[in-house]
Write a protein that holds these residues in place. Structure first.
Motif, PDB file in Angstrom:
ATOM      1  N   ASP A  46     -12.241 -13.396  58.146  1.00  0.00           N
ATOM      2  CA  ASP A  46     -12.837 -12.146  57.710  1.00  0.00           C
ATOM      3  C   ASP A  46     -14.241 -11.936  58.265  1.00  0.00           C
ATOM      4  O   ASP A  46     -15.196 -11.928  57.518  1.00  0.00           O
ATOM      5  N   PRO A  47     -14.377 -11.770  59.563  1.00  0.00           N
ATOM      6  CA  PRO A  47     -15.714 -11.465  60.079  1.00  0.00           C
ATOM      7  C   PRO A  47     -16.010  -9.974  59.938  1.00  0.00           C
ATOM      8  O   PRO A  47     -16.009  -9.223  60.892  1.00  0.00           O
ATOM      9  N   ARG A  48     -16.226  -9.535  58.705  1.00  0.00           N
ATOM     10  CA  ARG A  48     -16.451  -8.110  58.441  1.00  0.00           C
ATOM     11  C   ARG A  48     -17.783  -7.646  59.000  1.00  0.00           C
ATOM     12  O   ARG A  48     -18.749  -8.390  59.035  1.00  0.00           O
ATOM     13  N   ASP A  49     -17.817  -6.418  59.358  1.00  0.00           N
ATOM     14  CA  ASP A  49     -19.040  -5.745  59.765  1.00  0.00           C
ATOM     15  C   ASP A  49     -19.282  -4.668  58.713  1.00  0.00           C
ATOM     16  O   ASP A  49     -18.596  -3.646  58.705  1.00  0.00           O
ATOM     17  N   LEU A  50     -20.212  -4.887  57.801  1.00  0.00           N
ATOM     18  CA  LEU A  50     -20.409  -3.967  56.686  1.00  0.00           C
ATOM     19  C   LEU A  50     -20.844  -2.579  57.145  1.00  0.00           C
ATOM     20  O   LEU A  50     -20.727  -1.619  56.405  1.00  0.00           O
ATOM     21  N   LEU A  51     -21.335  -2.453  58.374  1.00  0.00           N
ATOM     22  CA  LEU A  51     -21.709  -1.133  58.875  1.00  0.00           C
ATOM     23  C   LEU A  51     -20.479  -0.318  59.274  1.00  0.00           C
ATOM     24  O   LEU A  51     -20.544   0.890  59.388  1.00  0.00           O
ATOM     25  N   ARG A  52     -19.353  -0.994  59.496  1.00  0.00           N
ATOM     26  CA  ARG A  52     -18.140  -0.297  59.925  1.00  0.00           C
ATOM     27  C   ARG A  52     -17.160  -0.071  58.789  1.00  0.00           C
ATOM     28  O   ARG A  52     -16.117   0.518  58.996  1.00  0.00           O
ATOM     29  N   GLY A  53     -17.431  -0.559  57.610  1.00  0.00           N
ATOM     30  CA  GLY A  53     -16.541  -0.329  56.484  1.00  0.00           C
ATOM     31  C   GLY A  53     -16.210  -1.606  55.749  1.00  0.00           C
ATOM     32  O   GLY A  53     -16.580  -2.701  56.172  1.00  0.00           O
ATOM     33  N   HIS A  54     -15.508  -1.470  54.658  1.00  0.00           N
ATOM     34  CA  HIS A  54     -15.114  -2.604  53.828  1.00  0.00           C
ATOM     35  C   HIS A  54     -13.633  -2.863  54.054  1.00  0.00           C
ATOM     36  O   HIS A  54     -12.800  -2.018  53.759  1.00  0.00           O
ATOM     37  N   TYR A  55     -13.336  -4.034  54.580  1.00  0.00           N
ATOM     38  CA  TYR A  55     -11.961  -4.385  54.854  1.00  0.00           C
ATOM     39  C   TYR A  55     -11.848  -5.892  54.949  1.00  0.00           C
ATOM     40  O   TYR A  55     -12.835  -6.615  55.010  1.00  0.00           O
ATOM     41  N   VAL A  56     -10.612  -6.349  54.963  1.00  0.00           N
ATOM     42  CA  VAL A  56     -10.307  -7.768  55.117  1.00  0.00           C
ATOM     43  C   VAL A  56      -9.413  -7.886  56.348  1.00  0.00           C
ATOM     44  O   VAL A  56      -8.426  -7.169  56.467  1.00  0.00           O
ATOM     45  N   ARG A  57      -9.789  -8.768  57.256  1.00  0.00           N
ATOM     46  CA  ARG A  57      -8.967  -9.031  58.431  1.00  0.00           C
ATOM     47  C   ARG A  57      -8.153 -10.290  58.180  1.00  0.00           C
ATOM     48  O   ARG A  57      -8.596 -11.209  57.497  1.00  0.00           O
ATOM     49  N   TYR A  58      -6.956 -10.339  58.755  1.00  0.00           N
ATOM     50  CA  TYR A  58      -6.079 -11.489  58.551  1.00  0.00           C
ATOM     51  C   TYR A  58      -5.194 -11.675  59.774  1.00  0.00           C
ATOM     52  O   TYR A  58      -5.025 -10.769  60.592  1.00  0.00           O
ATOM     53  N   ARG A  59      -4.626 -12.872  59.885  1.00  0.00           N
ATOM     54  CA  ARG A  59      -3.618 -13.186  60.904  1.00  0.00           C
ATOM     55  C   ARG A  59      -2.290 -13.378  60.198  1.00  0.00           C
ATOM     56  O   ARG A  59      -2.235 -13.974  59.121  1.00  0.00           O
ATOM     57  N   TYR A  60      -1.236 -12.916  60.817  1.00  0.00           N
ATOM     58  CA  TYR A  60       0.097 -13.143  60.268  1.00  0.00           C
ATOM     59  C   TYR A  60       0.486 -14.591  60.501  1.00  0.00           C
ATOM     60  O   TYR A  60       0.223 -15.161  61.561  1.00  0.00           O
ATOM     61  N   ALA A  61       1.110 -15.218  59.515  1.00  0.00           N
ATOM     62  CA  ALA A  61       1.633 -16.585  59.621  1.00  0.00           C
ATOM     63  C   ALA A  61       3.157 -16.464  59.602  1.00  0.00           C
ATOM     64  O   ALA A  61       3.807 -16.766  58.609  1.00  0.00           O
ATOM     65  N   TRP A  62       3.714 -15.982  60.710  1.00  0.00           N
ATOM     66  CA  TRP A  62       5.143 -15.687  60.780  1.00  0.00           C
ATOM     67  C   TRP A  62       5.979 -16.934  60.552  1.00  0.00           C
ATOM     68  O   TRP A  62       5.766 -17.946  61.216  1.00  0.00           O
ATOM     69  N   PRO A  63       6.953 -16.894  59.630  1.00  0.00           N
ATOM     70  CA  PRO A  63       7.862 -18.040  59.441  1.00  0.00           C
ATOM     71  C   PRO A  63       8.929 -18.019  60.542  1.00  0.00           C
ATOM     72  O   PRO A  63       9.676 -17.060  60.668  1.00  0.00           O
ATOM     73  N   THR A  64       8.965 -19.058  61.358  1.00  0.00           N
ATOM     74  CA  THR A  64       9.928 -19.117  62.453  1.00  0.00           C
ATOM     75  C   THR A  64      10.987 -20.163  62.160  1.00  0.00           C
ATOM     76  O   THR A  64      10.751 -21.119  61.416  1.00  0.00           O
ATOM     77  N   ALA A  65      12.150 -19.976  62.756  1.00  0.00           N
ATOM     78  CA  ALA A  65      13.241 -20.933  62.586  1.00  0.00           C
ATOM     79  C   ALA A  65      12.940 -22.185  63.402  1.00  0.00           C
ATOM     80  O   ALA A  65      12.245 -22.118  64.415  1.00  0.00           O
TER      81      ALA A  65
END
Length: 178
Positions: A46-65
């Motif tokens: 979550d390297p947020r930039d408070l000047l650009r808005g309030h949000y949470v960044r994330y990476r998908y942890a896709w479950p693979t076979a």
């Protein structure tokens, strides 16, 4: 032209753009409400930039076979489309879709969005907007190693997904092979 008729034409000319705006909003709202909800495991950063808005960044942890002998794996994060197996809202596994792939066993196919913000990187990462207080609380939960983050996405019929909420549950204990 009478003054009353002139005012009527002026009022109609002023109301026409407003009516078009309302119709456009109604169509977009209706489209956003359609689709099926799925829960996708995520890993937080979550390297947020408070000047650009309030949000949470994330990476998908896709479950693979698990890989079969002689099989090579393409990272799902870099695919343009993913075949999802499971029953909504729970994903069992995902695999990249190739042009020659039979997609009959797919519950749904997810497609990468194009032209999105820099923070949204195809099927690798996403962004969830929240209030400042909520974003800080969500960031703390994503950093907690005891919790597994899940993003609830609404997937339209064309495979485009939109984040709806972030959920958390206790992280499952790693299984040790005998």
């Amino acid at each position: 032209m009478t003054p009353a008729r002139h005012r009527l034409i002026l009022a109609a000319a002023l109301l026409l753009p407003l009516a078009a705006l309302l119709a456009s909003w109604a169509m977009i709202h209706r489209q956003a409400q359609q689709g099926e909800d799925w829960l996708i495991p995520i890993e937080g950063y979550d390297p947020r930039d408070l000047l650009r808005g309030h949000y949470v960044r994330y990476r998908y942890a896709w479950p693979t076979a698990p890989l079969r002998e002689g099989e090579s794996r393409v990272d799902p994060a870099y695919a343009s489309a993913l075949c999802v197996t499971g029953i909504a809202p729970h994903i069992r596994t995902v695999r990249p879709v190739s042009p020659t792939d039979a997609t009959g066993d797919c519950a749904i196919i997810l497609r990468a969005t194009l032209g999105a913000r820099q923070e949204v990187r195809r099927l690798e990462s996403g962004i969830f907007y929240a209030s400042q207080g909520q974003a800080i609380a969500l960031s703390r939960k994503l950093a907690d190693p005891r919790l597994q983050g899940l993003v609830r996405v609404r997937v339209r019929a064309d495979g485009v997904m939109r984040p709806v909420a972030l959920d958390f549950r206790p992280r499952p204990k790693p299984q040790v092979a005998p």
